[in-house]
Design a protein around this motif. Structure first.
Motif, short mmCIF file in Angstrom:
data_model
loop_
_atom_site.label_atom_id
_atom_site.label_comp_id
_atom_site.label_asym_id
_atom_site.label_seq_id
_atom_site.Cartn_x
_atom_site.Cartn_y
_atom_site.Cartn_z
N SER A 124 0.83 -1.21 0.00
CA SER A 124 0.00 0.00 0.00
C SER A 124 0.86 1.25 0.00
O SER A 124 0.58 2.22 -0.72
N VAL A 125 1.93 1.24 0.77
CA VAL A 125 2.84 2.39 0.80
C VAL A 125 3.56 2.52 -0.54
O VAL A 125 3.80 3.64 -1.02
N ARG A 126 3.91 1.38 -1.15
CA ARG A 126 4.57 1.44 -2.46
C ARG A 126 3.65 2.09 -3.50
O ARG A 126 4.09 2.89 -4.33
N SER A 165 2.23 7.07 -6.53
CA SER A 165 1.32 8.21 -6.73
C SER A 165 2.05 9.52 -6.48
O SER A 165 1.83 10.51 -7.20
N LEU A 166 2.91 9.55 -5.49
CA LEU A 166 3.74 10.74 -5.25
C LEU A 166 4.65 11.01 -6.44
O LEU A 166 4.81 12.16 -6.88
N GLU A 167 5.24 9.95 -6.99
CA GLU A 167 6.13 10.13 -8.14
C GLU A 167 5.34 10.59 -9.36
O GLU A 167 5.84 11.36 -10.19
N LEU A 212 0.13 -0.04 -10.30
CA LEU A 212 -0.78 -1.17 -10.49
C LEU A 212 -0.14 -2.47 -10.00
O LEU A 212 -0.82 -3.32 -9.42
N ARG A 213 1.15 -2.64 -10.25
CA ARG A 213 1.82 -3.85 -9.75
C ARG A 213 1.78 -3.89 -8.22
O ARG A 213 1.59 -4.96 -7.62
N ALA A 214 1.97 -2.74 -7.59
CA ALA A 214 1.89 -2.69 -6.13
C ALA A 214 0.48 -3.02 -5.66
O ALA A 214 0.28 -3.73 -4.66
#
Length: 513
Positions: A199-201, A206-208, A335-337
């Motif tokens: 979830s953090v990844r 999203s930040l990137e 999406l992979r995360a």
């Protein structure tokens, strides 16, 4: 009197000597003492249990340290420099100096008022963009889930050890760890940590994405602003030429050497250019307003002109961009995360909902007082399984609901994997289109710079000399000046198009080339 003193001293010496002898014997007996065999076995078992408990505590502490390590790793991502796979990494020392100066509105306005390069604008965007700040806060919110995972299990362990597993009034007053906290909790805790990590990844990607899109908007605005300012200069210069032509046409018309139509034509062109100049001025203000929006500055902030730069004309090979985009594009990584998170959530749910491979008949607590002897109130462990808990009530009444949730989650996971494949195909298409736009911009810029501009200038020179000799009409001269203006504006547009196309290509790939 002396005789009495001698007797007292003699008696004191004898008493002291006897006590000293008794103490040495007692000390020797204590040093050589060995407990009975039955007590020694109990003591050894207590030490072994304490050693096992210590190892289990260390194992739990190691799990918590791993969660803390993951949280610290992702906390570094929220910094402006990002990770090794960041879309853009500014020069550290200059970024640090600019961060100190541009945190306030006045400091950022001072940097922009002096004139700014593209690199300066990129750093200001990373420092001040509210979109990036919002994404950073969302990532920090996700990081708090690590504490939830670690502390929730710690609270459950404390409850089991000090409340549920403590029987006051009987036996030793000490806590113990229930077997239910040893299995399957370690595996469940690990899955919870992996769910939070995924979830953090996703939040980090999203930040990137926020950083990438903000930087792309700033870059495109910079190149468009360069074009508009260059267009202002070209249009102003051409307007001066047409105003001189208008004066010449009026003089020749008064002398009877040209028609009134020529005067009207050059006057129309002059008025159109004057209006174009006003439009370009307003477009400049619009683009500067976009920069103020990106940098979160007040609308009345004065901005200086951008420092002129030449865009990078190097065109990367298309065949190496597709695998690079599939690896680095942030939407695919997010999406992979999300797929990984849902897979671990599904595994966690299956662990807690579906029946285990073992019936659990040998899982029992070491509660000797309750399970042995004449005062035993419950068996050591179950020797049979039941389908109900009594009164016609099923043993797992919510299994049907939970099983339906599992099936729905599996379908959602399949849909998410399909979205991943679709996004990968869309990424390939976007890379192809943006690469084509840059390739076309580079080719057309070379065409205008090396061929069209020179031919248009030659045509203008020939028309001017022909008009002076009387072999070329005034209308042809006006057409030559108009074409010269159009070609120069087109060249300026193509130069800026290279910068814009490169920014869009890097956005599609997910990394600054």
């Amino acid at each position: 009197m002396k005789t009495i003193l001698r007797v007292i001293v003699t008696l004191s010496f004898c008493a002291t000597a006897g006590c000293s002898s008794n103490y040495r014997e007692m000390s020797s007996e204590l040093g050589n003492y060995r407990p009975p065999s039955y007590f020694q076995s109990i003591a050894d078992g207590t030490k072994a249990a304490a050693s096992l408990s210590t190892e289990q505590d260390l194992s739990r502490d190691e799990g918590r340290r791993q969660l803390a390590g993951m949280r610290q790793k992702w906390r570094k991502v929220s910094g402006a420099s990002g990770t090794a796979d960041a879309f853009y990494r500014p020069e550290p020392e200059r970024f640090r100096r600019l961060s100190t100066a541009a945190r306030s509105d006045a400091g950022a306005a001072g940097v922009l008022k002096r004139g700014y390069t593209l690199e300066t604008l990129e750093m200001l965007t990373l420092i001040r963009s509210p979109v990036i700040h919002a994404a950073e806060k969302r990532l920090q919110a996700e990081l708090q889930a690590f504490s939830q995972v670690a502390e929730l299990d710690a609270v459950l362990e404390q409850y089991t050890a000090f409340t549920e597993g403590l029987m006051t009034g009987v036996g030793p007053m000490k806590g113990k760890d229930s077997v239910r906290m040893k299995f399957p909790f370690p595996g469940v805790t690990a899955l919870k940590g992996e769910v939070v990590d995924a979830s953090v990844r996703a939040a980090a990607e999203s930040l990137e994405i926020a950083r990438r899109d903000a930087l792309t908007n700033a870059r495109k605005t910079y190149w468009n602003l360069l074009y508009v300012r260059k267009s202002q200069s070209i249009t102003s210069e051409t307007l001066s030429l047409f105003q001189r032509l208008e004066s010449v046409a009026q003089t020749r018309y008064k002398a009877g050497n040209t028609s009134f139509q020529d005067v009207i034509k050059v006057t129309i062109e002059s008025r159109i250019l004057e209006e174009d100049l006003v439009t370009l001025t307003e477009r400049t203000r619009n683009l500067e307003s976009m920069l103020l929006d990106i940098l979160d500055l007040p609308p009345d902030t004065a901005i200086g002109p951008p420092v002129k730069e030449t865009p990078d004309r190097r065109l990367p090979a298309l065949d190496r961009l597709h695998p690079l985009a599939r690896d680095r594009r942030q939407e695919l990584r997010r999406l992979r995360a999300q797929v990984g998170k849902m897979e671990r959530m599904l595994e966690l749910a299956e662990t807690m909902i579906l029946p285990p491979y073992s019936l659990g008949l040998s899982y029992y607590d070491d509660e000797a007082v309750l399970q042995a002897g004449s005062a035993a109130v419950k068996a050591s462990f179950s020797d049979r399984t039941t389908a109900a808990v009594g009164g016609g009530l099923p043993k797992s009444p919510w299994f049907g609901t939970n099983d339906a949730w599992l099936k729905g989650t599996r379908s959602s996971l399949a849909a998410l994997r399909a979205d991943l494949r679709k996004t990968a195909a869309a990424t390939d298409n976007q890379v192809r289109n943006t690469w084509f736009e840059m390739d076309r911009a580079v080719r057309e810029e070379i065409l205008y710079r090396e061929t069209v501009v020179d031919l248009s200038k030659s045509a203008l020179d020939v028309s001017t000399r022909g008009y002076e000799s009387g072999t070329v009409s005034f209308a042809d001269v006006i057409a030559s000046y108009t074409n010269w203006l159009r070609v120069r504006l087109a060249l300026a547009r193509k130069i800026s198009d290279i910068g814009v196309a490169r920014a869009e290509l890097e956005q599609a790939i997910g990394v600054s080339l």
